[in-house]
Write an enzyme that holds these catalytic residues in place. Structure first.
Site, PDB file in Angstrom:
ATOM      1  N   THR A 192       0.870  -1.177   0.000  1.00  0.00           N
ATOM      2  CA  THR A 192       0.000   0.000   0.000  1.00  0.00           C
ATOM      3  C   THR A 192       0.908   1.227   0.000  1.00  0.00           C
ATOM      4  O   THR A 192       2.068   1.129   0.423  1.00  0.00           O
ATOM      5  CB  THR A 192      -0.878   0.039   1.266  1.00  0.00           C
ATOM      6  OG1 THR A 192      -0.004   0.119   2.395  1.00  0.00           O
ATOM      7  CG2 THR A 192      -1.736  -1.196   1.389  1.00  0.00           C
ATOM      8  N   GLU A 337      -5.757  -3.643  -1.192  1.00  0.00           N
ATOM      9  CA  GLU A 337      -6.174  -4.817  -0.416  1.00  0.00           C
ATOM     10  C   GLU A 337      -7.280  -5.604  -1.106  1.00  0.00           C
ATOM     11  O   GLU A 337      -7.691  -6.664  -0.639  1.00  0.00           O
ATOM     12  CB  GLU A 337      -6.657  -4.377   0.978  1.00  0.00           C
ATOM     13  CG  GLU A 337      -5.559  -3.869   1.893  1.00  0.00           C
ATOM     14  CD  GLU A 337      -5.281  -2.379   1.765  1.00  0.00           C
ATOM     15  OE1 GLU A 337      -5.594  -1.800   0.704  1.00  0.00           O
ATOM     16  OE2 GLU A 337      -4.751  -1.785   2.722  1.00  0.00           O
ATOM     17  N   LYS A 445     -14.717  16.648  10.684  1.00  0.00           N
ATOM     18  CA  LYS A 445     -15.633  16.508  11.816  1.00  0.00           C
ATOM     19  C   LYS A 445     -15.931  17.894  12.380  1.00  0.00           C
ATOM     20  O   LYS A 445     -15.107  18.493  13.041  1.00  0.00           O
ATOM     21  CB  LYS A 445     -15.027  15.587  12.873  1.00  0.00           C
ATOM     22  CG  LYS A 445     -14.951  14.172  12.331  1.00  0.00           C
ATOM     23  CD  LYS A 445     -14.107  13.242  13.120  1.00  0.00           C
ATOM     24  CE  LYS A 445     -13.922  11.967  12.323  1.00  0.00           C
ATOM     25  NZ  LYS A 445     -12.647  11.866  11.618  1.00  0.00           N
ATOM     26  N   TRP A 450     -20.361  14.968  10.507  1.00  0.00           N
ATOM     27  CA  TRP A 450     -19.373  14.727   9.469  1.00  0.00           C
ATOM     28  C   TRP A 450     -19.672  15.513   8.192  1.00  0.00           C
ATOM     29  O   TRP A 450     -20.819  15.556   7.753  1.00  0.00           O
ATOM     30  CB  TRP A 450     -19.354  13.244   9.093  1.00  0.00           C
ATOM     31  CG  TRP A 450     -18.696  12.378  10.115  1.00  0.00           C
ATOM     32  CD1 TRP A 450     -18.253  12.762  11.345  1.00  0.00           C
ATOM     33  CD2 TRP A 450     -18.421  10.982   9.987  1.00  0.00           C
ATOM     34  NE1 TRP A 450     -17.712  11.685  11.994  1.00  0.00           N
ATOM     35  CE2 TRP A 450     -17.798  10.578  11.188  1.00  0.00           C
ATOM     36  CE3 TRP A 450     -18.625  10.037   8.991  1.00  0.00           C
ATOM     37  CZ2 TRP A 450     -17.391   9.269  11.405  1.00  0.00           C
ATOM     38  CZ3 TRP A 450     -18.228   8.734   9.208  1.00  0.00           C
ATOM     39  CH2 TRP A 450     -17.607   8.355  10.411  1.00  0.00           C
TER      40      TRP A 450
HETATM   41  P1  ADP Z   1      -3.722   3.669  -0.918  1.00  0.00           P
HETATM   42  O1  ADP Z   1      -4.803   3.165   0.003  1.00  0.00           O
HETATM   43  O2  ADP Z   1      -2.403   3.132  -0.594  1.00  0.00           O
HETATM   44  O3  ADP Z   1      -3.820   5.128  -1.231  1.00  0.00           O
HETATM   45  P2  ADP Z   1      -5.117   2.390  -2.962  1.00  0.00           P
HETATM   46  O4  ADP Z   1      -4.882   2.557  -4.394  1.00  0.00           O
HETATM   47  O5  ADP Z   1      -5.274   1.052  -2.417  1.00  0.00           O
HETATM   48  O6  ADP Z   1      -3.925   3.059  -2.324  1.00  0.00           O
HETATM   49  O7  ADP Z   1      -6.305   3.325  -2.513  1.00  0.00           O
HETATM   50  C1  ADP Z   1      -7.544   2.852  -2.139  1.00  0.00           C
HETATM   51  C2  ADP Z   1      -8.423   3.988  -1.726  1.00  0.00           C
HETATM   52  O8  ADP Z   1      -8.555   4.938  -2.770  1.00  0.00           O
HETATM   53  C3  ADP Z   1      -9.830   3.570  -1.411  1.00  0.00           C
HETATM   54  O9  ADP Z   1      -9.945   3.054  -0.108  1.00  0.00           O
HETATM   55  C4  ADP Z   1     -10.585   4.883  -1.584  1.00  0.00           C
HETATM   56  O10 ADP Z   1     -10.482   5.715  -0.451  1.00  0.00           O
HETATM   57  C5  ADP Z   1      -9.840   5.545  -2.703  1.00  0.00           C
HETATM   58  N1  ADP Z   1     -10.559   5.320  -3.956  1.00  0.00           N
HETATM   59  C6  ADP Z   1     -10.301   4.421  -4.908  1.00  0.00           C
HETATM   60  N2  ADP Z   1     -11.161   4.535  -5.932  1.00  0.00           N
HETATM   61  C7  ADP Z   1     -12.015   5.546  -5.615  1.00  0.00           C
HETATM   62  C8  ADP Z   1     -13.141   6.152  -6.253  1.00  0.00           C
HETATM   63  N3  ADP Z   1     -13.567   5.776  -7.444  1.00  0.00           N
HETATM   64  N4  ADP Z   1     -13.754   7.155  -5.598  1.00  0.00           N
HETATM   65  C9  ADP Z   1     -13.337   7.570  -4.381  1.00  0.00           C
HETATM   66  N5  ADP Z   1     -12.292   7.051  -3.747  1.00  0.00           N
HETATM   67  C10 ADP Z   1     -11.625   6.042  -4.346  1.00  0.00           C
END
Ligand code: ADP
Length: 547
Positions: A192, A337, A445, A450
């Site tokens: 990640t 994940e 917050k 929220w």
């Molecule tokens: P990291 O968590 O390391 O930044 P990831 O690529 O795994 O890398 O990111 C996942 C996160 O990205 C998701 O949990 C979400 O918060 C955000 N995310 C991914 N796709 C979208 C989307 N289409 N709209 C909003 N948030 C998104």
């Protein structure tokens, strides 16, 4: 039913292995092309048949280097055919492919290389200086393989045991039988991006990868077919380019790799030249492409569909792509994940008669669960919340390509009652469409309530003078936190704070209105092209909001 043993099916039991995907493509779509914009500067083209041949040569080379099952072999490379060969040769031979993001800080690179205990590292020659810097700190790497021909090898280098990829391949035959083993064996490893704490490893299995590839090619998901020419703009080091290196070969489509050239002009020209029909990437990449096309009054002649994800696709971007360029936008959501795909946007047949604006609202949601992924939203006590499209809660997921525990068990128990908490906050509507309102750590917050930042950013970006916007919470003496909007203006725009705040009128509850607007030259972007809100929060932690 009484507890008798079930009657067993009588079908062949063949393990779901990654090597089988390339074997299939090479046999049944042998002549489908793979075209790569190389870091050498030229365009390389060959077929799945040739890719399979070279992947087997590489598998033999890895065997000759003494690589064992389960050992990690790293790559530091852009999207291209040699990287694809490594995808199949490493996993296919039973070792584990560890793709590393070259945009990480060198210290972090060395950290994950050591954590993964990488044995060999394959890299594009443009990363030579980076390799020179990290090599002394990568304790487990026995050899460094430059993804190129002998003419790219440095005359003198301090890198120990530096090898030439093309020479390694040339010394091997393509006579190699892919080993058959347990489909639950590890295949690839991705870390990640670790915005907080050290990066954590997601270790995918052959089974999870093949199932994810199958499901992601479905019409409701990416809809990849043998008539497509697919350009993965999303890097192969970012969650396996969202599975495209697997889902495209199994569909028999043509593949087009953009290499390191991800600016609007290069992406546009390659798309046109190779008649790309479908692509995938994060919003920041599409911003560059759209700007280039708009500025030069260009249209796309073959590009008809794209998946946008990784962070929320701004509605303004979706509208431009659909209305001005005729490109269908599939909004996708997922995470490292989750291999990564969890949901994709689209319409149901009952939506087809709706007015365009209503349809757009549905397409703008992060989408519907893909078969294989289950999801639910819960409150702070873990109680499931209703699917009414309004109540928001923590989003949990489960399924065969969702993480059960991090590599080496780091991060403790990740699951809550068998579900993986995504860290996202979302609503789900009665038709099963999920919409992210925020990441839990980005939510503002204010007075115990929220405020979701994605909505505020989308509204700001629907103003014609705004190119990019990010909303963050800044400390407030009375309300705890209040929203501050950070905006990058479009070239030539003189939009003011007052005009922007007026633009929110009637679009949100009054108490959601940002307390202030600041203008910036650019926003901090991380290794995977996402805006780094943690950096922005640090930068504006002392910001005095107007009282
Ligand atoms: P990291 O968590 O390391 O930044 P990831 O690529 O795994 O890398 O990111 C996942 C996160 O990205 C998701 O949990 C979400 O918060 C955000 N995310 C991914 N796709 C979208 C989307 N289409 N709209 C909003 N948030 C998104």
């Amino acid at each position: 039913m009484s507890n008798q043993a079930p009657l067993m099916g009588q079908m062949m039991n063949q393990p779901l292995l990654i090597s089988g995907i390339l074997e299939f493509a090479a046999r049944h779509y042998a002549n489908s092309e793979i075209v790569s914009q190389r870091v050498e500067g030229d365009l390389h083209r060959y077929t799945f048949r040739e890719c399979h041949q070279r992947a087997r040569q590489l598998a033999n080379a890895l065997q000759a280097l003494g690589v064992h099952m389960g050992e990690r072999i790293a790559t530091l490379a852009w999207n291209g055919y040699r990287h694809l060969e490594a995808y199949y040769a490493v996993s296919g031979s039973g070792a584990v492919l560890h793709t590393i993001n070259p945009r990480l800080h060198p210290e972090q690179l060395a950290y994950i290389c050591n954590h993964a205990e990488d044995q060999f590292l394959l890299f594009d020659f443009c990363f030579l200086p980076l390799i020179e810097a990290i090599a002394p700190h990568c304790k487990t790497v026995k050899g460094w393989i430059l993804l190129g021909a002998a003419d790219r090898m440095p005359a003198d280098s301090k890198i120990p045991n530096l090898m030439c990829y093309e020479d390694l391949l040339a010394a091997q035959s393509a006579d190699y039988a892919w080993p058959q083993f347990d489909e639950s064996a590890a295949a690839t490893l991705c870390y990640t991006s670790g915005t907080t704490g050290n990066p954590k490893g997601a270790l995918y299995s052959h089974r999870s990868t093949v199932l994810h590839a199958y499901a992601s090619a479905l019409p409701n998901v990416l809809n990849v077919s043998s008539r497509d020419a697919v350009m993965p703009v999303v890097p192969m080091f970012h969650v396996n380019a969202w599975g495209l290196p697997y889902s495209v070969p199994l569909s028999g489509a043509k593949m087009v790799f953009p290499g390191a050239a991800l600016d609007g002009k290069s992406v546009y020209e390659l798309m046109e030249k190779e008649k790309v029909t479908f692509s995938a990437g994060v919003p920041t990449v599409w911003l560059g492409l759209i700007n280039y096309a708009v500025q030069n009054k260009l249209k796309f002649s073959s590009f008809v569909r794209t998946v946008i994800g990784g962070s929320a696709c701004p509605p303004a971007m979706m509208n431009t792509l659909i209305d001005d360029f005729g490109v269908e936008v599939i909004h996708g959501w997922g995470m490292t994940e989750m291999s990564p795909l969890g949901t994709t946007g689209g319409l149901l047949s009952k939506h087809m008669e709706l007015p365009k604006a209503e349809q757009r609202k549905i397409l703008q949601k992060q989408g519907h669960a893909i078969y294989g992924v289950d999801m639910k939203i819960v409150d702070e006590l873990g109680e499931e919340l209703p699917w009414d499209g309004a109540t928001s809660g923590s989003l949990l997921v489960k399924g065969p390509w969702i993480i059960a525990s991090y590599f080496k068990g780091e991060g403790g128990d990740v699951l809550e009652d068998g579900w993986f908490p995504t860290g996202d906050v979302a609503t789900i509507d009665p038709d099963g469409f999920m919409q992210i309102t925020d990441r839990a750590k980005d939510v503002i917050k204010s007075g115990g309530e929220w405020i979701g930042t994605i909505d505020l950013e989308n509204i700001a970006m629907s103003h014609p003078g705004v190119m990019q916007a990010a909303c963050i919470g800044v400390p407030h003496p009375k309300w705890d936190e209040r929203p501050l909007l950070v905006v990058v203006r479009r070239a030539g725009s003189t939009v003011t704070r007052e005009e922007l705040l007026a633009h929110f009128d009637g679009k949100i509850a009054k108490w959601w209105l940002p307390d202030d607007v600041v203008f910036a030259e650019n926003l901090p972007v991380g290794g995977t092209g996402k805006i780094q809100k943690n950096k922005l929060r640090e930068q504006y932690s002392d910001y005095q909001l107007p009282s």
